[in-house]
Design an enzyme around this catalytic site. Structure first.
Site, PDB file in Angstrom:
ATOM      1  N   TRP A 189      -3.640  -2.050  10.982  1.00  0.00           N
ATOM      2  CA  TRP A 189      -3.383  -2.044   9.539  1.00  0.00           C
ATOM      3  C   TRP A 189      -4.005  -3.311   8.954  1.00  0.00           C
ATOM      4  O   TRP A 189      -3.813  -4.402   9.496  1.00  0.00           O
ATOM      5  CB  TRP A 189      -1.882  -2.013   9.212  1.00  0.00           C
ATOM      6  CG  TRP A 189      -1.702  -2.178   7.736  1.00  0.00           C
ATOM      7  CD1 TRP A 189      -1.919  -1.226   6.777  1.00  0.00           C
ATOM      8  CD2 TRP A 189      -1.366  -3.395   7.040  1.00  0.00           C
ATOM      9  NE1 TRP A 189      -1.731  -1.783   5.534  1.00  0.00           N
ATOM     10  CE2 TRP A 189      -1.401  -3.103   5.660  1.00  0.00           C
ATOM     11  CE3 TRP A 189      -1.059  -4.689   7.450  1.00  0.00           C
ATOM     12  CZ2 TRP A 189      -1.124  -4.059   4.683  1.00  0.00           C
ATOM     13  CZ3 TRP A 189      -0.784  -5.647   6.482  1.00  0.00           C
ATOM     14  CH2 TRP A 189      -0.810  -5.325   5.108  1.00  0.00           C
ATOM     15  N   GLU A 230      -3.743   2.785  10.068  1.00  0.00           N
ATOM     16  CA  GLU A 230      -2.657   2.985   9.105  1.00  0.00           C
ATOM     17  C   GLU A 230      -3.141   2.832   7.661  1.00  0.00           C
ATOM     18  O   GLU A 230      -3.621   1.777   7.259  1.00  0.00           O
ATOM     19  CB  GLU A 230      -1.539   1.971   9.389  1.00  0.00           C
ATOM     20  CG  GLU A 230      -0.343   2.101   8.453  1.00  0.00           C
ATOM     21  CD  GLU A 230       0.784   1.121   8.797  1.00  0.00           C
ATOM     22  OE1 GLU A 230       0.593   0.289   9.703  1.00  0.00           O
ATOM     23  OE2 GLU A 230       1.838   1.195   8.151  1.00  0.00           O
ATOM     24  N   LYS A 232      -2.686   3.005   3.373  1.00  0.00           N
ATOM     25  CA  LYS A 232      -1.719   2.494   2.396  1.00  0.00           C
ATOM     26  C   LYS A 232      -2.226   2.772   0.988  1.00  0.00           C
ATOM     27  O   LYS A 232      -3.431   2.798   0.758  1.00  0.00           O
ATOM     28  CB  LYS A 232      -1.538   0.988   2.617  1.00  0.00           C
ATOM     29  CG  LYS A 232      -0.368   0.372   1.883  1.00  0.00           C
ATOM     30  CD  LYS A 232      -0.048  -1.000   2.450  1.00  0.00           C
ATOM     31  CE  LYS A 232       1.093  -1.641   1.707  1.00  0.00           C
ATOM     32  NZ  LYS A 232       1.570  -2.860   2.348  1.00  0.00           N
ATOM     33  N   ASP A 263       2.840   5.852   7.310  1.00  0.00           N
ATOM     34  CA  ASP A 263       4.009   4.999   7.051  1.00  0.00           C
ATOM     35  C   ASP A 263       4.744   5.581   5.843  1.00  0.00           C
ATOM     36  O   ASP A 263       4.123   5.846   4.803  1.00  0.00           O
ATOM     37  CB  ASP A 263       3.531   3.556   6.781  1.00  0.00           C
ATOM     38  CG  ASP A 263       4.676   2.582   6.547  1.00  0.00           C
ATOM     39  OD1 ASP A 263       4.760   1.583   7.280  1.00  0.00           O
ATOM     40  OD2 ASP A 263       5.461   2.805   5.602  1.00  0.00           O
ATOM     41  N   HIS A 266       4.047   4.167   2.341  1.00  0.00           N
ATOM     42  CA  HIS A 266       2.666   3.904   1.934  1.00  0.00           C
ATOM     43  C   HIS A 266       2.042   4.956   1.039  1.00  0.00           C
ATOM     44  O   HIS A 266       0.820   5.084   0.972  1.00  0.00           O
ATOM     45  CB  HIS A 266       1.790   3.713   3.185  1.00  0.00           C
ATOM     46  CG  HIS A 266       2.020   2.389   3.843  1.00  0.00           C
ATOM     47  ND1 HIS A 266       1.183   1.862   4.780  1.00  0.00           N
ATOM     48  CD2 HIS A 266       3.003   1.478   3.669  1.00  0.00           C
ATOM     49  CE1 HIS A 266       1.637   0.684   5.175  1.00  0.00           C
ATOM     50  NE2 HIS A 266       2.744   0.431   4.515  1.00  0.00           N
ATOM     51  N   HIS A 290       5.216   5.469  11.033  1.00  0.00           N
ATOM     52  CA  HIS A 290       6.000   4.266  10.777  1.00  0.00           C
ATOM     53  C   HIS A 290       7.160   4.702   9.913  1.00  0.00           C
ATOM     54  O   HIS A 290       6.986   4.946   8.716  1.00  0.00           O
ATOM     55  CB  HIS A 290       5.159   3.206  10.052  1.00  0.00           C
ATOM     56  CG  HIS A 290       4.451   2.291  10.986  1.00  0.00           C
ATOM     57  ND1 HIS A 290       3.780   1.168  10.563  1.00  0.00           N
ATOM     58  CD2 HIS A 290       4.341   2.317  12.345  1.00  0.00           C
ATOM     59  CE1 HIS A 290       3.269   0.553  11.629  1.00  0.00           C
ATOM     60  NE2 HIS A 290       3.585   1.235  12.705  1.00  0.00           N
ATOM     61  N   ASP A 298       6.830  -0.169  -1.760  1.00  0.00           N
ATOM     62  CA  ASP A 298       6.801  -0.253  -0.298  1.00  0.00           C
ATOM     63  C   ASP A 298       7.617  -1.457   0.162  1.00  0.00           C
ATOM     64  O   ASP A 298       7.094  -2.432   0.665  1.00  0.00           O
ATOM     65  CB  ASP A 298       5.333  -0.371   0.150  1.00  0.00           C
ATOM     66  CG  ASP A 298       5.202  -0.511   1.655  1.00  0.00           C
ATOM     67  OD1 ASP A 298       6.019   0.087   2.368  1.00  0.00           O
ATOM     68  OD2 ASP A 298       4.287  -1.214   2.109  1.00  0.00           O
ATOM     69  N   ASP A 300       9.990  -1.769   2.440  1.00  0.00           N
ATOM     70  CA  ASP A 300      10.379  -1.868   3.845  1.00  0.00           C
ATOM     71  C   ASP A 300      11.866  -2.132   4.040  1.00  0.00           C
ATOM     72  O   ASP A 300      12.262  -2.993   4.820  1.00  0.00           O
ATOM     73  CB  ASP A 300       9.530  -2.928   4.563  1.00  0.00           C
ATOM     74  CG  ASP A 300       8.081  -2.483   4.707  1.00  0.00           C
ATOM     75  OD1 ASP A 300       7.811  -1.668   5.599  1.00  0.00           O
ATOM     76  OD2 ASP A 300       7.240  -2.935   3.900  1.00  0.00           O
ATOM     77  N   ASP A 330       9.445   0.583  11.061  1.00  0.00           N
ATOM     78  CA  ASP A 330       8.742  -0.487  10.352  1.00  0.00           C
ATOM     79  C   ASP A 330       9.521  -0.892   9.109  1.00  0.00           C
ATOM     80  O   ASP A 330       9.406  -0.257   8.065  1.00  0.00           O
ATOM     81  CB  ASP A 330       7.321  -0.016   9.978  1.00  0.00           C
ATOM     82  CG  ASP A 330       6.514  -1.134   9.328  1.00  0.00           C
ATOM     83  OD1 ASP A 330       6.975  -2.293   9.343  1.00  0.00           O
ATOM     84  OD2 ASP A 330       5.417  -0.850   8.802  1.00  0.00           O
TER      85      ASP A 330
HETATM   86  C1  RNT Z   1       2.168  -2.958   6.093  1.00  0.00           C
HETATM   87  C2  RNT Z   1       2.239  -1.968   7.200  1.00  0.00           C
HETATM   88  C3  RNT Z   1       2.271  -2.552   8.573  1.00  0.00           C
HETATM   89  C4  RNT Z   1       3.198  -3.740   8.660  1.00  0.00           C
HETATM   90  C5  RNT Z   1       3.312  -4.333  10.027  1.00  0.00           C
HETATM   91  C6  RNT Z   1       3.977  -5.668  10.001  1.00  0.00           C
HETATM   92  O1  RNT Z   1       2.349  -2.402   4.854  1.00  0.00           O
HETATM   93  O2  RNT Z   1       3.309  -1.117   7.026  1.00  0.00           O
HETATM   94  O3  RNT Z   1       2.603  -1.579   9.478  1.00  0.00           O
HETATM   95  O4  RNT Z   1       4.468  -3.420   8.207  1.00  0.00           O
HETATM   96  O5  RNT Z   1       2.090  -4.361  10.627  1.00  0.00           O
HETATM   97 ZN    ZN Z   2       3.656   0.303   8.612  1.00  0.00          ZN
END
Ligand code: RNT
Ligand code: ZN
Length: 444
Positions: A189, A230, A232, A263, A266, A290, A298, A300, A330
């Protein structure tokens, strides 16, 4: 007081009958749940800080908020915290490491110079615990990532630095997979993007394709290494344009035989990833998820048993995709107890999968295939309140982890005995040492 074993067994037996009436084989569901392995992300334990020892901000459009005390500051502390988390999560799970989490021994080892040397300790640690490892190159929190570009950087010297980092990470990941006898998923990523509207969307993407091709030039056995990329939609400071968008990486993954990583945070805020799984898997053997939780962006947040997670689990089970989907967590929340965050997130994902394994799928499929959408709707609503909690408690009991919220007591004890000392600022620690030593007559 924790529920007694006999209560749990009685409730389980009643629940099993209830599911049996709908044609669900509960024992088979539990067997399937035992086979699920989640990849626990190391970065929840220390707010994505890593062990390089620098002072660079996390950057990359990522943000960790909260000041809950007790963050792991060393490799040993993080390992202690992970051990504690694994003790409270039923089943056998993996660990997902970032390249910034090596054992650098106080030395400055730049990202393009890392090698297995800094990760052998992790492999040995994982081997002792029969854990599989996954890996991630770290394309943020570094001065050469400060302007928001890495592999797509217009400056070839900077781009090459990051290409070398990506290559080094694949070597490390493949060696992890080889030594542990379980393929290591290495997930790329990068934060590359722009705050404001670019006039050249094409150039960075073309550079990224070329850079990735260099990163992936070396061939490794798929029994050792699986590469993932990955995508986004946007990040902090890359609101208008992200080089590695969904279409970009889907195309890249499909044309290069890589795993697309989806993810949950994302995509557009109201867009969920459950519906994407069966589409992408029509064209590619494997993907990486993820599992995360975006709240308005986003962000998290810690994974919970919410509708998007339930839908992901249902798709994985209904489509029989679990053998083709690598499941990573994640999230990073520094406002709550960090070990508890891991445990809540992992247990919620497992609960969602358990509920999915317990669906009266034969009856649902029959209703749908005969066009009886009324029965399908009624059954889907009915299953929401079936006694899945009783089955979950029994599963925890048989897996030798605390049932109900008894695990939180365990975390609190760990917090008091182990993590609390980490809160003391050095001055207090010094003062403590000073008073202890002076009381036994040692001069300062
Ligand atoms: C970032 C991505 C990635 C990170 C990690 C820390 O938006 O989701 O996966 O969360 O690599
Ligand atoms: Zn991620």
């Amino acid at each position: 007081m924790p529920t007694s074993t006999s209560h749990i067994e009685t409730a389980y037996s009643l629940a099993r009958d209830r599911y049996g009436e709908l044609g669900v084989d509960v024992d088979a569901a539990l067997q399937r749940l035992r086979d699920v392995s989640l990849s626990l992300h190391c970065w929840q334990g220390d707010d994505v800080a890593g062990f390089e020892g620098g002072t660079t901000e996390i950057g990359g459009g990522l943000a960790v908020t909260g000041r809950y005390p007790g963050r792991a500051r060393t490799v040993d502390e993080l390992r202690d915290d992970l051990d504690q988390a694994y003790r409270l999560i039923p089943g056998n799970h993996r660990l997902n490491l970032h390249a910034s989490y090596g054992e650098f021994g106080g030395r400055q080892v730049d990202r393009d110079e890392i090698s297995i040397e800094q990760f052998q300790g992790w492999i040995d640690w994982a081997q002792e615990r029969s854990l599989g490892l996954d890996f991630n190159p770290t394309y943020f929190a570094h001065e050469l990532a400060d302007d928001g570009m890495t592999l797509a950087h217009p400056n070839p010297t900077i781009r090459d630095f990051w290409i070398r980092h990506g290559q080094a990470c694949r070597q490390i990941a493949a060696e992890m997979g080889r030594q542990l006898g379980s393929p290591c998923v290495n997930n790329v990523w990068i934060p590359d993007g722009m705050k404001d509207t670019p006039v050249d969307r094409k150039g960075p993407r073309e550079r990224l394709v070329a850079a990735l091709d260099e990163v992936f030039a070396e061939t490794f056995a798929s029994s050792d290494l699986r590469d993932a990329v990955e995508c986004k939609l946007f990040g902090l400071g890359s609101e208008s344009y992200v080089v590695g968008s969904h279409e970009f990486y889907l195309g890249y993954a499909l044309s290069r035989g890589k795993l697309a990583c989806l993810d949950a945070g994302h995509f557009h805020p109201t867009e969920t990833i459950a519906d994407k799984i069966s589409s992408v898997l029509c064209f590619t053997p494997e993907i990486l998820l993820h599992v995360s939780r975006g709240v308005r962006w986003d962000s998290d947040h810690v994974v919970i048993l919410d509708d998007p997670v339930i839908a992901i689990a249902q798709e994985l089970v209904r489509g029989d995709f679990l053998g083709r989907v690598h499941l990573g967590l994640d999230f990073f929340d520094a406002s709550i107890q960090r070990v508890a965050a891991w445990v809540v997130g992992a247990r919620s994902m497992l609960k969602a999968l358990l509920a999915a394994f317990l669906e009266p799928i034969a009856r649902l499929r029959e209703a749908e295939s005969t066009g009886d959408y009324t029965t399908r709707l009624v059954l889907l609503e009915e299953q929401k309140l079936l006694p899945v909690g009783a089955i979950w408690d029994y599963y925890c009991l048989t897996q030798d982890v605390p049932t109900g919220i008894a695990w939180l007591e365990d975390v609190r004890r760990y917090e008091r005995e182990i993590q609390q000392a980490r809160q003391l600022p050095p001055r207090v620690l010094n003062a403590q040492v000073a008073s202890e030593t002076s009381s036994i007559g040692i001069e300062r």
